[in-house]
Structures are given as C-alpha cells and as structure tokens.
Write an enzyme that holds these catalytic residues in place. Structure first.
Site, PDB file in Angstrom:
ATOM      1  N   ASP A   8       0.857  -1.189   0.000  1.00 26.50           N
ATOM      2  CA  ASP A   8       0.000   0.000   0.000  1.00 26.50           C
ATOM      3  C   ASP A   8       0.893   1.239   0.000  1.00 26.50           C
ATOM      4  O   ASP A   8       1.754   1.390   0.864  1.00 26.50           O
ATOM      5  CB  ASP A   8      -0.892  -0.029   1.253  1.00 26.50           C
ATOM      6  CG  ASP A   8      -1.949   1.054   1.240  1.00 26.50           C
ATOM      7  OD1 ASP A   8      -3.109   0.740   1.518  1.00 26.50           O
ATOM      8  OD2 ASP A   8      -1.612   2.221   0.961  1.00 26.50           O
ATOM      9  N   ASP A 102      -3.588   2.346  -5.469  1.00 23.33           N
ATOM     10  CA  ASP A 102      -2.399   2.375  -4.617  1.00 23.33           C
ATOM     11  C   ASP A 102      -2.171   1.119  -3.784  1.00 23.33           C
ATOM     12  O   ASP A 102      -1.265   1.093  -2.965  1.00 23.33           O
ATOM     13  CB  ASP A 102      -2.386   3.645  -3.741  1.00 23.33           C
ATOM     14  CG  ASP A 102      -2.890   3.405  -2.336  1.00 23.33           C
ATOM     15  OD1 ASP A 102      -3.901   2.697  -2.183  1.00 23.33           O
ATOM     16  OD2 ASP A 102      -2.255   3.927  -1.411  1.00 23.33           O
ATOM     17  N   GLU A 103      -2.969   0.071  -3.977  1.00 23.29           N
ATOM     18  CA  GLU A 103      -2.685  -1.130  -3.187  1.00 23.29           C
ATOM     19  C   GLU A 103      -2.982  -2.399  -3.956  1.00 23.29           C
ATOM     20  O   GLU A 103      -3.811  -2.418  -4.861  1.00 23.29           O
ATOM     21  CB  GLU A 103      -3.424  -1.117  -1.853  1.00 23.29           C
ATOM     22  CG  GLU A 103      -4.903  -1.125  -1.984  1.00 23.29           C
ATOM     23  CD  GLU A 103      -5.612  -1.143  -0.630  1.00 23.29           C
ATOM     24  OE1 GLU A 103      -5.370  -2.050   0.180  1.00 23.29           O
ATOM     25  OE2 GLU A 103      -6.438  -0.257  -0.420  1.00 23.29           O
TER      26      GLU A 103
END
Ligand code: TTP
Ligand code: MG
Length: 355
Positions: A8, A102-103
């Site tokens: 993340d 983003d993860e």
C-alpha cells in the site's frame, strides 16, 4: 503454505504532489479543496499530525490545520505512478490483485525471480518503487490476504511487517476487532458492546453463535480468528467480468422502476470499472423473474464503455429483449466483460516503451 504480500502506497496522492512539487516537501499537504462541499482525498503525514483525514470535509481540514497547502487532485499523475508500481509487481509474479490505484495483493508462493523469501521480495519491491517512482510504500508479508493487509498498515509510512506463519494465530488473537480489515465501525462497536474486543474474544464463540450475532460474515470471522483465510489472490487477467446486481425487496413489474434501478446499478458498475481500470466492450443485463427463471442479454459494442450514457442506453435496449413489463422481476444485474482489447493495448504500450 502460501506467501502473500500486501503493498500500500504511503499518503499516495499527497506523496505524488510532494514529489512533483518539491516546495511541498515537509509541509502539511491536503489533496482536496478547502472550501465548498469538497472532501479531503488524502493528506500528507505532516497534515495528519493535526488530525486531518481522508473523507473529511475540506473546511474541517482547514480549521484543524490552517497552514495546510490544499492542492487539487491530478488523477493522470496518480494513474501513471500506479502503472509503474504494477509493472514492478509483475516482475516478481503474475498473481497480482490490485484493490485500487495504490494497493495490491501479490501471491509470491512461486516468484519469477526465484528469490524464495517473501520478506526479501517485499524489501526489493519497496526499493524498486522508491527508485523508479520516488515514492514510498508499506508492505505486509504473511500467509494469507487478511493478515498481510492488516500487517501492511502497522508500520506506515515506509514500513514492512512480517508475520511469521507460526505467529499468525497469536497475531489474530491479539488483534483488536476495530483493526479487523472489513469490519466496519458499526460492527466493531456492536462487537464491543457484546464484550468482544479482540480476536481471542471472538474465538470463544462457536460458528453458530458468530453467525447468529453477525449474519453471514460470522463464517468468515470463525475462520479468520483461527488464522485461516483461503481467499486466492485473483489477478487482473483472471478477471473476466465486472458486475453488480440487486434483489428487490418486492418483485417489480413497472419498466420505469426497472430503468431507475438500472441507472443506479450502472453508476455502481462504472465506479468499479474505474477502480480496477477494467474497461470492457460487452454489456450484459441479467434478469431473474419472480419464478427464479433467469435470463441474460448481451451486446458487444465497437468501443470500450466508459460513459454512463452509453452503458445505460445499451442496458435499456437489452432490458427490452427480456420479458420486463410482462413478468415480475425479482433481481436485476448489469455487467461488463470483454477486456481483451484493453490488455492488448497494455501489452503494446509496454512494447513501445521498451524501444
Ligand atoms: P489510502 O491507501 O487509504 O490512503 P493513502 O495512500 O493516502 O495513505 P496511507 O499511507 O494511509 O495508505 O488511499 C489511497 C488513495 O486513495 C489516497 O491517496 C487518496 C484516495 N482516497 C480517496 O480519494 N478517498 C478516500 O476516502 C480514501 C481513503 C482514499
Ligand atoms: Mg495508501
């Protein structure tokens, strides 16, 4: 035993802004607008010290941290950083499941580089992300998705947390229920009211008791507090379709009510499509009649669907090909598939960059 990594990015949008505008480095940065009805998308760690959080009204952020620098979001920049990070992941494994820009989860039980140690792979990924994007990420490393995900949040920013297989069960016992990923604030409060504060508290309950308190999720809690989470990492390539559906509380005959529902579903679908960056050309409408008979109607369009109007127009056409209006309907669904062209496009892009 699997080896799972959850990665993340740290304060993702804000970090991209600080990277691209060095004057912002070290300052409290808020991505979002300080006035109007806008909300905070994210805040740099400097701004978080003042209590600024994602999803908070911009005005409140301004009140908590008057010296904060507010910047509008630049989605193309975030997508580009996300693309590079994903490309790094794929050097190690093709079992990559992005959850958002983003993860992602990675299954590195078998890694392409033959490194073997998931902890070493996570360190190397963090190093490459820093080198190639000048951004930092946090990683969680363990034997399943749930533990990896919780672990990645434990030493943010720029952290790495490894939960050894032999420690997974103890980890789950000490974990506070409010830190369980997927347990919302309301459920956590209910658990606390019932006297359950940690995994160990939940572990004292039988599967039946958990289900009677928390419904279907009870089955998941039963397994997870024992450290068991068999959910596979599902890679983008395995994603054949994205769909949403809804069962009506009462069967519906009225076509305009069905269209209204389709409009809602189309909005939800596009949100998902946007989140996973999966644009397809084939629209499918699914209808289940009051007698549980089910039909689907599909249409493949010449171009990938991105606009709500096109999706809706197609969905309405497809609805007309069913017995809507003549037979009561209990469930309505809408889906998109046919992502192949997009993949080819990605491959081509990759090749272009190589040369
Ligand atoms: P997160 O990973 O939840 O947050 P983050 O990366 O900013 O910070 P952290 O270090 O705690 O991981 O979300 C990723 C991005 O998604 C975030 O930078 C902005 C966006 N986002 C929103 O637009 N709205 C939201 O409510 C949240 C939570 C995130
Ligand atoms: Mg993040």
């Amino acid at each position: 035993m699997r080896k799972i990594i959850h990665i993340d990015m740290d304060a993702f949008y804000a970090s991209v802004e600080q990277r691209d505008n060095p004057q912002l480095k070290g300052l409290p940065v808020v991505v979002g607008a300080p006035e109007g009805r806008g909300v905070v998308l994210t805040a740099s760690y400097e701004a978080r010290k003042f209590g600024v959080r994602s999803a908070m009204p911009g005005r409140e952020a301004k009140r908590l941290c008057p010296q904060a620098v507010f910047v509008p979001p630049r989605f193309p920049a975030y997508k580009e950083a996300s693309r590079i990070v994903r490309e790094i992941f794929h050097r190690f494994t093709d079992l990559v499941e992005p959850l958002s820009l983003d993860e992602a989860y990675l299954d590195v039980t078998e890694d392409k580089m033959k490194i073997g140690s998931a902890l070493e792979i996570a360190k190397e990924i963090k190093r490459l992300i820093r080198e190639e994007t000048q951004l930092t990420a946090s990683a969680g490393v363990s034997v399943n998705k749930f533990v990896a995900k919780v672990a990645s949040g434990m030493q943010k920013p720029d952290g790495i947390t490894f939960i050894h297989p032999s420690k997974v069960e103890a980890f789950m016992e000490t974990l506070a229920v409010r830190d369980f990923f997927g347990v919302g604030k309301k459920t956590a409060e209910r658990m606390n009211e019932l006297g359950f504060f940690t995994g160990a508290d939940l572990k004292k309950l039988s599967r039946e008791e958990l289900v009677s308190h928390f419904g279907k999720s009870g089955h998941f809690y039963y397994k997870i507090v024992r450290g068991i989470d068999d959910r596979p990492v599902e890679s983008e390539r395995e994603t054949k379709s994205v769909s949403v559906e809804n069962t009506f509380s009462e069967d519906v005959l009225d076509v305009s009510a069905l269209q209204e529902e389709l409009t809602q579903l189309a909005e939800n679908l596009l949100r998902r499509v946007e989140k996973y960056q999966l644009y397809g050309r084939t629209v499918t409408v699914k209808v289940k009649y009051h007698d549980f008979k089910q039909v689907t109607r599909s249409k493949t369009l010449p171009k990938k669907v991105r606009e709500k109007e096109i999706l809706l127009q197609t969905a309405f056409e497809l609805l007309q090909l069913t017995e809507a209006g003549q037979k009561k309907i209990r469930l309505l669904g809408i889906g998109l598939s046919g992502f192949e062209e997009e993949e080819d496009h990605r491959k081509k892009n990759g090749q272009l960059e190589l040369f």
